[in-house]
Write an enzyme that holds these catalytic residues in place. Structure first.
Site, PDB file in Angstrom:
ATOM      1  N   LYS A 280      36.977  29.845  38.281  1.00 25.46           N
ATOM      2  CA  LYS A 280      38.128  29.633  37.415  1.00 25.46           C
ATOM      3  C   LYS A 280      39.211  30.617  37.842  1.00 25.46           C
ATOM      4  CE  LYS A 280      39.944  27.587  33.724  1.00 25.46           C
ATOM      5  NZ  LYS A 280      39.304  27.789  32.409  1.00 25.46           N
ATOM      6  N   HIS A 529      41.898  41.272  47.239  1.00 19.45           N
ATOM      7  CA  HIS A 529      43.108  41.352  46.418  1.00 19.45           C
ATOM      8  C   HIS A 529      43.776  39.992  46.290  1.00 19.45           C
ATOM      9  CE1 HIS A 529      42.672  45.500  45.889  1.00 19.45           C
ATOM     10  NE2 HIS A 529      43.219  45.930  47.002  1.00 19.45           N
TER      11      HIS A 529
END
Length: 529
Positions: A280, A529
């Site tokens: 998700k 990241h």
């Protein structure tokens, strides 16, 4: 700009698809056909009258065909500005005839590389004359039509039919733009081969990138952003961009991004037991392995069933009907699988908006390549994070050595943590994630958030205790302080896996020993990241 009547066409193609049909269409309009080598033979074999390029230039093809179109009578006919008196005078003086249409596609450089050809054969498949003609014709698109893609032959014929044998300036301009894209992509493939394969340069002085647009998406991450999907020109592996969409509505930018994250993670388990990943917003919210795919799905869902709503599911085995039924019990955006049986397809067919993507083989998690990220004013380029550490390379740093089960849970948690946005904390137990904390500004909060999710799962399913109790916990980077490790211990973790390397490693190890934890260092960090 005026329409241009097509009187003479120069055809020189490696890909003969549609060539004969185009030749007949041009001949029917009394267009003179000029051609080279194999292209001329193909046209003649089809009963068409063709003038050899050597007849046009007055010079034979030479040097094994390396020199045939590099001649003033070719490029003069392409580059001449027709209404410029000086150009017209030069054409008359040197008996240079105008060339109105160029149909060229280039030597199959990428295909030659992909078949594992020798270096000499690869070099021979670097086209010189073709790109030169393409660029000359494209530059002079005010007067010359350039077609580089067999898929555009029908458009060319339609243009000639609609305009009584002429092409419009707008048509020529569009063809020129596509032609320069074709030569740019071709040169970029050659540049990449020289840099990466021939010279073993990971970061060449100039980085050439390319891509074919597959589709324009409805919008980007947000409705006010525009987006499109491109795939590299030339050799490339398979992935979400190459997956077959069996059903469902159009994929969005976010769908592609999330599905890619799910596929990358499940590919880590491609040689392991049946495994399911639920993603998700580009972060996994549940990952599990099991004896069967449906068992794995249920265990993955139990990790965080709230976040799984509207998520992306990826599996490492062919989808079966029972697993498909379980997946459709909640709203799911996308399902990615190597394949699916008829029963699974029938189940998904009842959910017309659910996208089913069949990927074939899963990507190799150890494959190389570059990851490119745009920043303001430039690009950041790095090698893919394909680092792996074998269990034998784990370094036990605590007084207590992990049990075999704890070590297996450490490995599982560590594999998942690699794909969680940093700061990442992952609890795992018995081949399933127990709680995932992602993207926090400090590691302690990630540990606490993951524990909260585990407690919520226990409440949802009526378990006596959260699955973090007796779990292993993975941290994608070292614990800079003992607080994150202690938060994991409070959640019930009994084993820890982390890279190590902090100035306070001794402090963290001491805290682990005091809490009775077993801890291993990997020596490898997995920031994402």
């Amino acid at each position: 700009m005026e329409d241009v009547v097509i009187k003479r066409a120069l055809l020189s193609v490696s890909d003969k698809t549609g060539l004969v049909e185009l030749g007949h269409a041009l001949a029917a309009r009394h267009v003179e056909l000029v051609s080279t080598g194999g292209t001329a033979k193909t046209l003649r074999d089809a009963g068409l009258a063709v003038k050899d390029i050597s007849e046009l230039t007055g010079f034979p093809e030479m040097m094994d065909g390396r020199v045939k179109t590099l001649h003033p009578k070719v490029h003069g006919g392409l580059l001449a500005v027709r209404d410029n008196p000086e150009h017209a005078a030069s054409m008359k003086e040197h008996d240079i005839g105008a060339i109105d249409l160029v149909v060229v596609n280039l030597y199959p450089f990428a295909q030659t590389v992909m078949k594992g050809a020798s270096r000499d054969e690869i070099i021979e498949n670097i086209d010189i004359g073709g790109p030169s003609m393409v660029r000359s014709a494209a530059k002079n698109h005010a007067y010359v039509t350039i077609v580089t893609d067999p898929a555009d032959y029908d458009n060319l014929v339609a243009e000639l039919e609609e305009s009584n044998g002429k092409t419009s300036y707008d048509f020529r301009r569009k063809c020129a733009a596509k032609a320069y894209s074709a030569t740019a992509a071709y040169d970029s493939m050659i540049s990449q081969w020289f840099a990466f394969a021939d010279q073993q340069q990971l970061f060449p002085d100039m980085l050439a990138v390319n891509g074919n647009r597959i589709e324009e998406l409805r919008y980007g991450e947000n409705p006010h952003q525009r987006a499109a999907l491109y795939v590299p020109v030339g050799p490339h592996g398979s992935g979400i961009a190459q997956a077959e969409q069996v059903q469902g509505k159009e994929l969005s930018y976010n769908n592609y991004n999330d599905a890619d994250a799910a596929l990358e993670l499940v590919s880590e388990f491609r040689d392991g037991p049946p495994t399911v990943v639920i993603v998700k917003h580009a972060n996994p919210c549940g990952v599990a392995s099991g004896d069967t795919l449906i068992d794995a799905y249920r265990a993955a869902l139990e990790c965080d069933s709230i976040s799984a709503f509207g998520g992306i599911v990826a599996v490492n085995r062919p989808l079966d009907g029972a697993t498909a039924e379980a997946i459709t019990e909640i709203f799911t955006e996308v399902v990615a699988a190597p394949s699916a049986d008829d029963a699974a397809k029938a189940v998904f067919a009842k959910k017309k908006n659910l996208r089913l993507l069949l990927t074939g083989d899963l990507p190799d998690p150890k494959r190389g390549g570059l990851a490119i990220k745009p920043i303001t004013g430039g690009l950041l380029v790095q090698s893919r994070d394909n680092g792996h550490v074998a269990d034998s390379e784990f370094k036990v740093v605590t007084k207590r050595t992990p049990t075999a089960q704890e070590l297996a849970d450490c490995r599982f948690a560590w594999t998942v943590a690699k794909h969680v946005k940093s700061n990442a904390i992952v609890y795992a137990k018995d081949g399933a994630t127990a709680g995932i904390g992602a993207g926090q500004m400090n590691r302690r909060d990630s540990a606490r958030i993951a524990a909260i999710k585990a407690r919520e799962a226990a409440e949802t399913y009526g378990w006596e205790s959260p699955r973090t109790v007796g779990s292993a916990v993975a941290s994608d980077a070292f614990f800079p302080f003992a607080d994150g490790l202690l938060a994991a211990a409070e959640a019930g973790a009994t084993a820890v896996i982390q890279p190590g390397g902090s100035m306070r490693d001794d402090e963290v190890i001491a805290a682990a020993d005091e809490a009775g934890l077993a801890m291993v260092f990997t020596g490898m960090r997995h920031f994402r990241h």
